[in-house]
Enzyme design. Structure first.
Site, PDB file in Angstrom:
ATOM      1  N   CYS B  84      36.203  33.398  37.939  1.00 27.42           N
ATOM      2  CA  CYS B  84      36.912  34.700  38.189  1.00 27.42           C
ATOM      3  C   CYS B  84      37.047  35.079  39.858  1.00 27.42           C
ATOM      4  CB  CYS B  84      36.399  35.942  37.383  1.00 27.42           C
ATOM      5  SG  CYS B  84      36.610  37.487  37.888  1.00 27.42           S
ATOM      6  N   CYS B  87      35.679  38.222  41.046  1.00 24.24           N
ATOM      7  CA  CYS B  87      34.269  38.158  40.836  1.00 24.24           C
ATOM      8  C   CYS B  87      33.357  37.296  42.024  1.00 24.24           C
ATOM      9  CB  CYS B  87      33.916  37.498  39.619  1.00 24.24           C
ATOM     10  SG  CYS B  87      34.526  38.059  38.223  1.00 24.24           S
TER      11      CYS B  87
END
Lengths: 194, 194
Positions: B84, B87
């Site tokens: 991600c 992230c």
């Protein structure tokens, strides 16, 4: 002569820096950007402090992503056969917004309005096709949530799929609500990567 | 010849003015973007302050981390995955927050979703500084499903009583001065929570 050269260089530099075009559709604005290094295209809708961005993901990128997360070639190809666009929704407004992808529609060259194939439907297919549990988890969280509520400064991104040919163009009608007000916009001529 | 040179000089000056104006406008736009980022509020309050769902998982060394046992401290719970992009981008800022405030003021728990220790270690190796706060593994995503999370990353601020007080969806700069001040206020506030 020297000035003409300098002017040409300046125009070229400005053209390189400014790789976006802007369309104004009433209260909303749509920006079309092209990454000068990768040629990846993206479209950003700006309306009342909400940004909806669509970014091309090529079939190779989609295939590679899922092959690296436990999909076999057959299933990674199956996913990559769709037109894949990363969807990023950002709430820059001072109020809460919410949306449900079930209400979004896209129209391709045939003029037919279609619903997005959402992650629950994909997950049912992956179960039937025997995709491993860990690969399904990666899939589930890499897709844009079907419904979302974003507070001010929140944003969310994830993949979305469209059942049209690679390289073709679609119009996506998006919808969200802020307070009691419902907003509907269409991002036109979004091109699927090929 | 002299007149031509003079005309040329005037044109050069005009062009220089255009370029300087362009540079100033670009700088202003960039600065506007930076100052917006610096002023962003990281967390939004969660209405009703629900009790945080159970979170009892193991870290890389197999050591259990139990949110229940962290009552009395402000806890930042961050759900993330290595695939991600936001992230990955926010992880260094979580580490800087941890270094600036330290374990006496807060606890950070990063919950990796659906991956294994080797994958996470591979990602840590790409960072200038590896996180020193606990990273725990939610391999089957059962913990994640019990929390009000629809997309990654999602980060919660748990008050001293173990209630969800604030939430942030999407990547953030956790070590912004505003956020450090905000979290310090939370940690130094009443032991009754926020």
């Amino acid at each position: 002569m020297a000035l003409a050269k300098l002017q040409l260089i300046t125009i070229a530099v400005l053209g390189f820096v400014s790789t976006s075009t802007m369309a104004d559709d009433g209260g909303s604005k749509i920006q079309h950007l092209v990454d000068p290094q990768t040629s990846i295209e993206s479209w950003v809708l700006h309306d009342e402090g909400v940004e909806v961005e669509l970014i091309q993901i090529s079939p190779d990128q989609a295939r590679g992503f899922f092959l690296a997360r436990g999909f076999d070639r057959k299933n990674a190809d199956f996913y990559a056969a769709s037109c894949v666009l990363a969807l990023r929704v950002r709430n820059k407004s001072p109020e809460t917004i919410s949306y449900d992808l079930v209400n979004w529609r896209y129209t391709a060259a045939d003029g037919v309005k279609r619903r997005l194939k959402l992650k629950d439907k994909w997950l049912r297919e992956w179960q039937q096709r025997g995709v491993s549990k860990s690969a399904q988890i990666a899939f589930e969280w890499s897709q844009h949530p079907s419904t979302q509520t974003l507070e001010p400064n929140d944003w969310n991104q994830g993949m979305t799929t469209y059942q049209v040919a690679h390289g073709s163009v679609l119009d996506l009608t998006v919808e969200w609500s802020k307070g009691d007000k419902r907003y509907v916009d269409t991002i036109k001529e979004v091109r699927c990567a090929d | 010849m002299w007149i031509q040179l003079k005309k040329f000089a005037v044109q050069i000056n005009a062009l220089r003015r255009i370029l300087i104006t362009f540079a100033i406008v670009s700088g202003l736009l960039l600065n506007a973007k930076v100052s917006w980022a610096a002023n962003e509020e990281v967390f939004s309050p969660v209405s009703g302050n629900p009790v945080a769902p159970k979170l009892k998982l193991h870290d890389m060394d197999g050591k259990p981390v139990d949110l229940e046992k962290l009552k009395g401290k402000v806890v930042i719970v961050n759900f993330w995955a290595t695939w991600c992009p936001p992230c990955r981008a926010e992880m260094p800022s979580l580490q800087r927050l941890w270094e600036k405030l330290g374990a006496s003021k807060i606890q950070i728990v990063a919950v990796n979703v659906g991956e294994d220790a080797d994958t996470v270690l591979g990602f840590m190796g790409t960072l200038d500084e590896s996180p020193t706060f606990p990273i725990v593994f939610d391999k089957d995503s059962a913990t994640l499903r019990a929390w009000p999370v629809r997309g990654l990353p999602t980060t919660f601020l748990i008050d001293k009583k173990g209630h969800i007080a604030y939430r942030a969806i999407g990547g953030r700069h956790f070590d912004s001065p505003e956020n450090i001040r905000f979290i310090t206020e939370q940690s130094e506030g009443s032991s009754m929570g926020k």
